[in-house]
Design a protein around this motif. Sequence first.
Motif, short mmCIF file in Angstrom:
data_model
loop_
_atom_site.label_atom_id
_atom_site.label_comp_id
_atom_site.label_asym_id
_atom_site.label_seq_id
_atom_site.Cartn_x
_atom_site.Cartn_y
_atom_site.Cartn_z
N THR A 85 1.11 9.85 12.86
CA THR A 85 0.25 9.16 11.90
C THR A 85 0.26 9.84 10.53
OG1 THR A 85 -1.17 8.49 13.75
CG2 THR A 85 -2.03 8.17 11.52
N PRO A 86 0.07 11.17 10.44
CA PRO A 86 0.16 11.79 9.12
C PRO A 86 1.57 11.72 8.53
CG PRO A 86 -0.14 13.46 10.82
CD PRO A 86 -0.37 12.15 11.47
N CYS A 89 1.96 8.38 6.88
CA CYS A 89 1.24 8.34 5.60
C CYS A 89 2.03 9.08 4.52
CB CYS A 89 -0.15 8.96 5.76
SG CYS A 89 -1.23 8.05 6.88
N GLN A 90 2.68 10.18 4.90
CA GLN A 90 3.49 10.93 3.94
C GLN A 90 4.70 10.13 3.50
OE1 GLN A 90 4.36 14.62 5.94
NE2 GLN A 90 2.18 15.07 6.27
N ILE A 92 5.00 6.91 3.39
CA ILE A 92 4.54 5.82 2.52
C ILE A 92 4.21 6.34 1.13
CG2 ILE A 92 2.72 4.09 2.19
CD1 ILE A 92 2.62 3.81 5.24
N TRP A 94 1.13 7.90 0.36
CA TRP A 94 -0.30 7.84 0.07
C TRP A 94 -0.78 9.19 -0.46
CZ3 TRP A 94 -1.74 4.93 5.22
CH2 TRP A 94 -1.47 3.58 5.04
N PHE A 240 3.89 3.74 10.93
CA PHE A 240 2.45 3.50 10.99
C PHE A 240 2.13 2.45 12.05
CE2 PHE A 240 -1.73 2.09 9.45
CZ PHE A 240 -2.33 3.32 9.25
#
Length: 288
Positions: A85-86, A89-90, A92, A94, A240
Amino acid sequence: MSTIQSIGSHPGSHPGSSSRAGSAVDSTAPLAGHSAPSAGFRSPAGTIIVPLDLLDKLDVTRYNPVKTFGNPAPVALAGLVMCLTPLACQLIGWASADPSGHANNGAHVFCGGLLLLIGGLLEFFIGNTFSFVVFCSYGGFFFALGATMMPVFNATPPYLMENGHLNADFYNSFGFFHVFIGVLSLLFLICSTRINIVLVILFAAYTVAFTVLAVADWQRAVHNDLVVEALEITAGASCFIVSLCGWYALAESLFKVVNLPVTLPMGDLSGITVGSRTSSRARTMTMD
């Protein structure tokens, strides 16, 4: 030796059979806490008729419960979502996060690698072959990814340029690792069509993610930065989706463990695709 028969046994049953488990004892020895059976309790065949409350005291199986294993799938799923999950996000981007994944390397090794490997090995011991292969394969991937980012394994130092960046040879080579993890994910996707919809979505998204990451590696080798950024966002979105499926499966599994009155449907597909053979126990990726 005479046979104990509980009161209420079927009249035609074999001596010693009852609605409860029977035991053989010496008819001449009194039972602990009770006087010796009277003649009125002895049948013509030499069987002692024992009341059920007394038979309960002879039932030692309840003091030796059958040992069972817990379900290891939640451990592996927790490791997957805490790592992936992290990282998604990285990728992408964010909060202006670094998409290289170096900041997340500890999670790669100890969550994505270690917990997936532990969960997979425990699935092996309870006979779930597919879960064992899936968890250990992805655990190996995260271990390898983490090791690649560690200088102690000497994976990247030979490819470092004077400015500190990796050269084209590294990305051209590392891209093939993503390609064949994607091929493996595609194989898992095909197998998951016999299990449930959640796993179909998970493996489909993972197949896309690894394929896109391979292309991103090759585009980075030719310094096509705009295309690389777009590909990393696409791969992050796919990862994700994998994470969301992992969180959903983890919640479904834990809800069952604590017996919550909430049932999350997984979309069972076992009755849709006909198997090649019938088995008394399906070796599938269970989340129970």
